[in-house]
Each structure stands twice: as C-alpha cells, then as structure tokens.
Design a protein around this motif. Structure first.
Motif, PDB file in Angstrom:
ATOM      1  N   GLY A  83       0.818  -1.213   0.000  1.00 43.54           N
ATOM      2  CA  GLY A  83       0.000   0.000   0.000  1.00 43.54           C
ATOM      3  C   GLY A  83       0.850   1.261   0.000  1.00 43.54           C
ATOM      4  N   LEU A  84       1.929   1.260   0.795  1.00 48.91           N
ATOM      5  CA  LEU A  84       2.798   2.436   0.847  1.00 48.91           C
ATOM      6  C   LEU A  84       3.600   2.594  -0.441  1.00 48.91           C
ATOM      7  CD1 LEU A  84       3.992   2.282   4.560  1.00 48.91           C
ATOM      8  CD2 LEU A  84       2.424   3.933   3.522  1.00 48.91           C
ATOM      9  N   ASP A  85       3.987   1.485  -1.079  1.00 46.66           N
ATOM     10  CA  ASP A  85       4.654   1.583  -2.385  1.00 46.66           C
ATOM     11  C   ASP A  85       3.707   2.196  -3.423  1.00 46.66           C
ATOM     12  OD1 ASP A  85       7.323   0.949  -2.428  1.00 46.66           O
ATOM     13  OD2 ASP A  85       7.041  -1.196  -2.706  1.00 46.66           O
ATOM     14  N   VAL A  86       2.461   1.761  -3.417  1.00 50.16           N
ATOM     15  CA  VAL A  86       1.474   2.311  -4.366  1.00 50.16           C
ATOM     16  C   VAL A  86       1.254   3.797  -4.088  1.00 50.16           C
ATOM     17  CG1 VAL A  86      -0.943   2.217  -5.086  1.00 50.16           C
ATOM     18  CG2 VAL A  86       0.351   0.095  -4.769  1.00 50.16           C
ATOM     19  N   LEU A  87       1.176   4.169  -2.802  1.00 50.37           N
ATOM     20  CA  LEU A  87       1.009   5.583  -2.457  1.00 50.37           C
ATOM     21  C   LEU A  87       2.198   6.403  -2.958  1.00 50.37           C
ATOM     22  CD1 LEU A  87      -0.364   7.926  -0.981  1.00 50.37           C
ATOM     23  CD2 LEU A  87       0.789   7.174   1.126  1.00 50.37           C
ATOM     24  N   ARG A  88       3.419   5.887  -2.750  1.00 50.94           N
ATOM     25  CA  ARG A  88       4.598   6.621  -3.213  1.00 50.94           C
ATOM     26  C   ARG A  88       4.609   6.752  -4.727  1.00 50.94           C
ATOM     27  NH1 ARG A  88       9.802   4.309  -0.072  1.00 50.94           N
ATOM     28  NH2 ARG A  88       8.955   2.278  -0.711  1.00 50.94           N
ATOM     29  N   ALA A  89       4.194   5.695  -5.425  1.00 50.86           N
ATOM     30  CA  ALA A  89       4.122   5.753  -6.888  1.00 50.86           C
ATOM     31  C   ALA A  89       3.140   6.831  -7.344  1.00 50.86           C
ATOM     32  CB  ALA A  89       3.716   4.388  -7.450  1.00 50.86           C
ATOM     33  N   ALA A  90       1.994   6.910  -6.675  1.00 48.72           N
ATOM     34  CA  ALA A  90       0.980   7.891  -7.056  1.00 48.72           C
ATOM     35  C   ALA A  90       1.460   9.319  -6.797  1.00 48.72           C
ATOM     36  CB  ALA A  90      -0.317   7.617  -6.278  1.00 48.72           C
ATOM     37  N   ILE A  91       2.150   9.530  -5.675  1.00 50.24           N
ATOM     38  CA  ILE A  91       2.630  10.882  -5.348  1.00 50.24           C
ATOM     39  C   ILE A  91       3.711  11.319  -6.332  1.00 50.24           C
ATOM     40  CG2 ILE A  91       3.792  12.278  -3.611  1.00 50.24           C
ATOM     41  CD1 ILE A  91       0.902  11.602  -2.966  1.00 50.24           C
ATOM     42  N   VAL A  92       4.649  10.421  -6.638  1.00 42.35           N
ATOM     43  CA  VAL A  92       5.721  10.764  -7.578  1.00 42.35           C
ATOM     44  C   VAL A  92       5.132  11.103  -8.949  1.00 42.35           C
ATOM     45  CG1 VAL A  92       7.681   9.810  -8.857  1.00 42.35           C
ATOM     46  CG2 VAL A  92       7.535   9.473  -6.404  1.00 42.35           C
ATOM     47  N   LEU A  93       4.067  10.413  -9.308  1.00 46.03           N
ATOM     48  CA  LEU A  93       3.438  10.661 -10.604  1.00 46.03           C
ATOM     49  C   LEU A  93       2.819  12.054 -10.674  1.00 46.03           C
ATOM     50  CD1 LEU A  93       3.158   8.997 -13.180  1.00 46.03           C
ATOM     51  CD2 LEU A  93       0.902   8.246 -12.385  1.00 46.03           C
ATOM     52  N   GLY A 117       6.910   5.242   7.033  1.00 46.57           N
ATOM     53  CA  GLY A 117       6.096   4.092   7.412  1.00 46.57           C
ATOM     54  C   GLY A 117       6.594   2.801   6.808  1.00 46.57           C
ATOM     55  N   PHE A 118       7.183   2.889   5.624  1.00 49.55           N
ATOM     56  CA  PHE A 118       7.628   1.704   4.893  1.00 49.55           C
ATOM     57  C   PHE A 118       8.926   1.135   5.456  1.00 49.55           C
ATOM     58  CE2 PHE A 118      10.047  -0.389   1.590  1.00 49.55           C
ATOM     59  CZ  PHE A 118       9.110  -1.116   0.868  1.00 49.55           C
ATOM     60  N   THR A 119       9.941   1.987   5.610  1.00 54.94           N
ATOM     61  CA  THR A 119      11.301   1.509   5.880  1.00 54.94           C
ATOM     62  C   THR A 119      11.440   0.732   7.187  1.00 54.94           C
ATOM     63  OG1 THR A 119      12.175   3.352   4.578  1.00 54.94           O
ATOM     64  CG2 THR A 119      13.719   2.201   6.029  1.00 54.94           C
ATOM     65  N   PHE A 171      10.548  11.311 -13.086  1.00 52.78           N
ATOM     66  CA  PHE A 171       9.525  11.038 -12.075  1.00 52.78           C
ATOM     67  C   PHE A 171       8.694   9.814 -12.479  1.00 52.78           C
ATOM     68  CE2 PHE A 171       9.818  15.820 -11.440  1.00 52.78           C
ATOM     69  CZ  PHE A 171      10.555  15.723 -10.265  1.00 52.78           C
ATOM     70  N   ILE A 172       8.417   9.692 -13.774  1.00 53.50           N
ATOM     71  CA  ILE A 172       7.633   8.544 -14.257  1.00 53.50           C
ATOM     72  C   ILE A 172       8.421   7.249 -14.063  1.00 53.50           C
ATOM     73  CG2 ILE A 172       6.542   7.530 -16.288  1.00 53.50           C
ATOM     74  CD1 ILE A 172       6.069  10.396 -17.295  1.00 53.50           C
ATOM     75  N   VAL A 173       9.732   7.308 -14.310  1.00 56.43           N
ATOM     76  CA  VAL A 173      10.575   6.135 -14.071  1.00 56.43           C
ATOM     77  C   VAL A 173      10.526   5.737 -12.597  1.00 56.43           C
ATOM     78  CG1 VAL A 173      12.926   5.226 -14.144  1.00 56.43           C
ATOM     79  CG2 VAL A 173      12.090   6.669 -16.009  1.00 56.43           C
ATOM     80  N   ASN A 174      10.599   6.744 -11.712  1.00 53.31           N
ATOM     81  CA  ASN A 174      10.540   6.462 -10.272  1.00 53.31           C
ATOM     82  C   ASN A 174       9.201   5.825  -9.905  1.00 53.31           C
ATOM     83  OD1 ASN A 174      10.854   8.430  -7.192  1.00 53.31           O
ATOM     84  ND2 ASN A 174      11.133   6.262  -7.576  1.00 53.31           N
ATOM     85  N   CYS A 175       8.118   6.299 -10.504  1.00 57.68           N
ATOM     86  CA  CYS A 175       6.803   5.704 -10.274  1.00 57.68           C
ATOM     87  C   CYS A 175       6.812   4.226 -10.642  1.00 57.68           C
ATOM     88  CB  CYS A 175       5.747   6.453 -11.087  1.00 57.68           C
ATOM     89  SG  CYS A 175       4.120   5.683 -11.090  1.00 57.68           S
ATOM     90  N   LEU A 176       7.419   3.912 -11.773  1.00 60.44           N
ATOM     91  CA  LEU A 176       7.478   2.516 -12.219  1.00 60.44           C
ATOM     92  C   LEU A 176       8.325   1.663 -11.282  1.00 60.44           C
ATOM     93  CD1 LEU A 176       7.847   3.019 -16.086  1.00 60.44           C
ATOM     94  CD2 LEU A 176       5.802   2.330 -14.808  1.00 60.44           C
ATOM     95  N   THR A 177       9.401   2.252 -10.719  1.00 57.30           N
ATOM     96  CA  THR A 177      10.236   1.466  -9.804  1.00 57.30           C
ATOM     97  C   THR A 177       9.472   1.114  -8.525  1.00 57.30           C
ATOM     98  OG1 THR A 177      11.219   3.440  -8.770  1.00 57.30           O
ATOM     99  CG2 THR A 177      12.377   2.483 -10.663  1.00 57.30           C
ATOM    100  N   PHE A 178       8.618   2.022  -8.055  1.00 51.62           N
ATOM    101  CA  PHE A 178       7.803   1.705  -6.883  1.00 51.62           C
ATOM    102  C   PHE A 178       6.782   0.605  -7.210  1.00 51.62           C
ATOM    103  CE2 PHE A 178       8.754   6.133  -5.136  1.00 51.62           C
ATOM    104  CZ  PHE A 178       9.638   5.643  -4.190  1.00 51.62           C
ATOM    105  N   VAL A 179       6.256   0.621  -8.420  1.00 51.31           N
ATOM    106  CA  VAL A 179       5.326  -0.432  -8.837  1.00 51.31           C
ATOM    107  C   VAL A 179       6.046  -1.784  -8.875  1.00 51.31           C
ATOM    108  CG1 VAL A 179       3.909  -1.278 -10.743  1.00 51.31           C
ATOM    109  CG2 VAL A 179       3.822   1.143 -10.118  1.00 51.31           C
ATOM    110  N   ALA A 182       6.518  -3.018  -5.412  1.00 54.76           N
ATOM    111  CA  ALA A 182       5.286  -3.590  -4.869  1.00 54.76           C
ATOM    112  C   ALA A 182       5.058  -5.004  -5.394  1.00 54.76           C
ATOM    113  CB  ALA A 182       4.102  -2.694  -5.217  1.00 54.76           C
ATOM    114  N   ILE A 183       5.336  -5.222  -6.675  1.00 56.36           N
ATOM    115  CA  ILE A 183       5.160  -6.559  -7.265  1.00 56.36           C
ATOM    116  C   ILE A 183       6.106  -7.563  -6.607  1.00 56.36           C
ATOM    117  CG2 ILE A 183       5.459  -7.904  -9.378  1.00 56.36           C
ATOM    118  CD1 ILE A 183       4.528  -5.384 -10.921  1.00 56.36           C
ATOM    119  N   LEU A 184       7.354  -7.165  -6.391  1.00 58.13           N
ATOM    120  CA  LEU A 184       8.319  -8.062  -5.755  1.00 58.13           C
ATOM    121  C   LEU A 184       7.914  -8.382  -4.313  1.00 58.13           C
ATOM    122  CD1 LEU A 184      11.628  -6.482  -7.114  1.00 58.13           C
ATOM    123  CD2 LEU A 184      10.789  -8.790  -7.591  1.00 58.13           C
TER     124      LEU A 184
END
Length: 486
Positions: A83-93, A117-119, A171-179, A182-184
């Motif tokens: 959930g926090l990875d998805v939130l970070r992806a959305a904010i970076v986007l 919260g994540f780390t 920023f879009i690349v960073n969004c993808l890295t958070f996604v 999350a998958i991993l």
C-alpha cells in the motif's frame, strides 16, 4: 569463521532486496529531477528550496516513523508495504504537474511520510527471514553496498536519460520502480508478524518504541554513534561541492570523484564487516569506525587552516570518512533486533529510524551554516569535534559488558494482556484465585487449549530469574545490578 550461507539463498530476501534496489534507483533519479524542477520554479533560490525539502524530509521521518511503528503490528505487513509503495508511486506521478513551490513541499512531505512508514517495517522483516545472525550481517552489508552503489550510479543514469528525455520523465521512471517494488513484495514469502502482548491505544503504542529504545543502554549508545555519523556524513553531503569548487578550484567532475571516493570507502567497509565483526564485536567496531571518520574531519580542518592539503589528500580523507561511517552505522540493525521482543521489532526499528534522522537534521544545519557563514575549516573542525562528542557519549552510556541474559526479579502484580502459558512470566492465577504458591495448572480456562493466546486479568507471582532481557510490558526498566527488581 564467517558462515558460508548467503542471504541470497533465501528466496524472500532476494525478492525484498530486489524491491529495495529498484526503489533506491527510482528515488535517486527523482533526487536529480527534483533539483532541476526546483531550479525551473525558483531559479537562483533553488538551493533554498532544496535545503527546505531536505529539512522537511527529516521532519517527516521524525514525526511519522514512531506513529507507523506503533500501529504496524495491527496491519498485515505485506498489505502495509504494498500500500505504501502504491502511495509513493501515485505521489511521484504528481510531481511532473507541479507548477508552484508549495506543491513541491506538500508532495515531498507525503512521499517521505510514506517512506517513514515503509522503511522500519521493511527493516524489521529482514532479521526474521535471515534468522542466523551472521547471515543477517551479510544482508545488512549488501543493503549498505546497494545504497552506496545507487548513490554513484543514479546521477550517471539520470544524465544518460536526460540526453533523450525531459527531466520530468524521471519522475515517471521512479513511479514505475515503486510499482516493481510492490510486485516483488507481493511475490515474496513474508512471514506473519509475531504477536505482541502490548495493550493500550494509539498514543501508548506510538510512544512505546521511543520509550523502550531510550531505556535500552546499548541503543542509547547506538543513537550517540548515529549522531556522530550524521555529523561526518552531513559534512560530506553538504560541503563536498564547496570543498572541490571553491577551495580546490576543481570542476563538477572533481565533485563527483570526491563523492565517489566516499562511496568507494563505504563499499569496502561494507564488504569487510561480516569478516571482522565477530572478532571485534559491534561496540569496538562501531566506535573505532567513527573515531577514524571524526579524525579525518579534524585533520582536514587543521590542514585547511594551515593552508596545506592537495586534492588527493582530501580525497583520501573522504574515503576514510566513508569507510568509518559505514563501519559505525551498518551493524546497528543487529543491536536493534537483539534489543526487541519478537512482536515489537517494528516499533523498535521505527524508533531507530526516527531518532537517528533527528541527528541528521541537527548536523545538516550545523555544517551548512558554519561552512557558509564562517569558514569551511571551521565546519571541518565542528564536524569532527561533534562526532567525537558523540563517541564520548556512546562510551559512557553503552556498557562494555553487555550480556543478552540478565538476572533480575519481579514483584507480584495483576495485569491484563494477550498471553499463553509458555512464557516464564505466566505462572499465574485468575481473579479470585489464591495468589500465594500459585501453580499455573490450578485454574481453568474458557478456551480449550492452553497453547492458544488468550487475554484476561491475571496475577504474576514474585519471581527471580535470568533470561534474554528486553524492554516490554513485563520489563519497564533496565536493571543496573544483578537481581534488581524491574
């Protein structure tokens, strides 16, 4: 002898390490893009904007990490991290669409609050999947190695991408890295969180990790070491560009080379830690490392005041400082996991995360202002002196003899918390039961299996015993003398 087992032989660690690598790379790209965005919006005031962003990041860590540590045990950890990875992806986007400076501040605070919260929860999982301490130490070293490699690689990757893309594409690349992260995490076999016997509401659980951390002598010593590390690290991060450009008259390439020297020293230290830590022990290794790092700052300041020192000389000091700070901070995870009950690890790692970043907030301000308002040599000397002050404090609060098992005693008392009957503290009676000479088998239960965790008010008779000691609901303070009542 170091165990030959590699942490990468554990599938869950491979997945989580991969998640860490991808998010680190993405965050590094965003750091570059954020600098360019700040210049686009603020021009010559970009440095002020970035300095404010850095301070805001530390404030987010200080405020949010204890809250996250206090509630994380109530939430499934996989869902929490994803959930926090998805939130970070959305904010970076959202960052490519920013056109006001205040919007940068809001989005940066939210993304760093999510990281806070994540780390700690992520850090608390690693010693559970790497339950052998030597393997866990290797895992810590690999994590440090990855962090330093990212610091070296991300600017180069960002520069290459900027030849073909606009900076906001980073920023879009960073969004993808958070996604991807999350998958991993979804695919990793993350163990269920151990149950905790903590009770109380939001406020009590938020404070628990901070209070318990500060009551543990070895962790107070660790915090002093972290402060010393931040004094040296802030000098490297904030004033490398001042040293290379203003004092040594070098180019941007020299700045990069100096940062590379600090990173190379750090990576060498990370490689050596698993090989030497069992011979030296955490206390000696960490204190020795930060003394060398502080010494490098003092030598640099003295030479600068005397007008001595070449670029090679200062580059060597940067390598020594990088190695020393890594020797000092990387084993900290071992101390935190050793000091926490199994169900309380997230709270302790959250406290560690928040309190250690408080030192960085102070250190950034100190070395930045001294270097800009007084003289860089004064910043060198202040960095080394404050680091040695941290060493002195660590020596005074972290006992040389630091056994895991401590002989102590408990008074008799009633209380109410989730428990089973395998804990040495749980030889108890129910309300209305005779409390002297109590036998755990002298009472009945509404549940069918005494092995199940259950909750009711119960009495703990007085007891004196010895076991692995941590601050928890049964141990509210650290015993100073053997057999002391806790």
């Amino acid at each position: 002898m170091v165990s030959s087992m590699s942490p990468f032989s554990v599938s869950a660690f491979r997945h989580l390490f991969g998640a860490q690598i991808t998010s680190l790379v993405g965050t590094g790209l965003t750091t570059v893009a954020l600098s360019l965005l700040a210049f686009d919006l603020a021009g010559e005031d970009a440095g002020l904007v970035l300095g404010s962003v850095l301070a805001l990041k530390m404030v987010a860590y200080l405020l949010i990490a204890p809250v996250a540590g206090g509630i994380a045990h109530r939430v499934p950890r996989r869902a929490w991290l994803v959930g926090l990875d998805v939130l970070r992806a959305a904010i970076v986007l959202c960052l490519p669409f920013v056109d006001q400076i205040w919007q940068i501040f809001v989005l940066v605070f939210v993304i760093n609050a999510a990281s806070a919260g994540f780390t700690p929860v992520f850090q608390a999982i690693i010693p559970e999947i790497l339950d052998d301490e030597k393997t866990y130490t290797k895992g810590l070293s690999y994590a440090r190695f990855a962090y330093d490699l990212e610091n070296l690689a991300s600017p180069a990757v960002a520069a290459a991408l900027l030849f073909v893309w606009q900076f906001d594409s980073l920023f879009i690349v960073n969004c993808l890295t958070f996604v991807v992260s999350a998958i991993l995490i979804v695919s990793a076999n993350i163990p269920a969180a151990a149950q905790t016997d903590r009770v109380g509401g939001f406020y009590e659980n938020t404070l628990f990790g901070l209070v318990a951390y500060l009551k543990t002598p070895r962790l107070r010593g660790l915090l002093a070491v972290y402060f010393a590390v931040s004094c040296v690290g802030a000098m490297i991060i904030v004033n490398t560009v001042v040293l290379t450009r203003s004092v040594l008259g070098g180019s941007e390439i020299m700045t990069t080379v100096f940062l590379g020297c600090a990173g190379a020293g750090s990576m060498c230290a990370a490689f050596l830690i698993p090989k030497v830590i069992d011979q030296l022990g955490e206390r000696r290794l960490m204190l020795s490392g930060i003394v060398f790092a502080a010494g490098a700052m003092l030598v640099g300041g003295i030479n600068m005041m005397l007008g001595f020192g070449s670029a090679v000389f200062y580059a060597v000091l940067w390598a020594i400082a990088g190695a020393g700070t890594t020797f000092a901070q990387t084993p900290g995870g071992r101390l935190v996991q050793r000091s926490a009950a199994v169900g309380d690890k997230s709270a302790f790692f959250a406290a560690n995360f928040a309190l250690s970043h408080g030192g960085w907030l102070v250190a950034y301000a100190m070395v930045g202002w001294l270097g800009g308002l007084v003289d860089l040599s004064v910043a060198f000397l202040a960095s080394g002196s404050m680091a040695l002050l941290g060493v002195g404090l660590a020596v005074s609060v972290w006992p040389r003899k630091d056994p895991l098992e401590i002989h102590h005693s408990h008074p008799g008392f009633w209380h109410d918390h989730p428990h089973d009957h395998h804990d040495p503290h749980h030889t108890h009676a129910h309300p209305g039961t005779q409390t002297d000479a109590v036998d755990a088998n002298d009472h009945t239960h509404a549940h069918s299996d005494d092995d199940e965790r259950h909750r009711h008010e119960h009495f703990h008779p007085p007891v004196t015993h010895k076991h692995r000691f941590v601050i928890d609901s049964h141990h509210s303070r650290w015993p100073v003398e053997s057999g002391e009542q806790v």
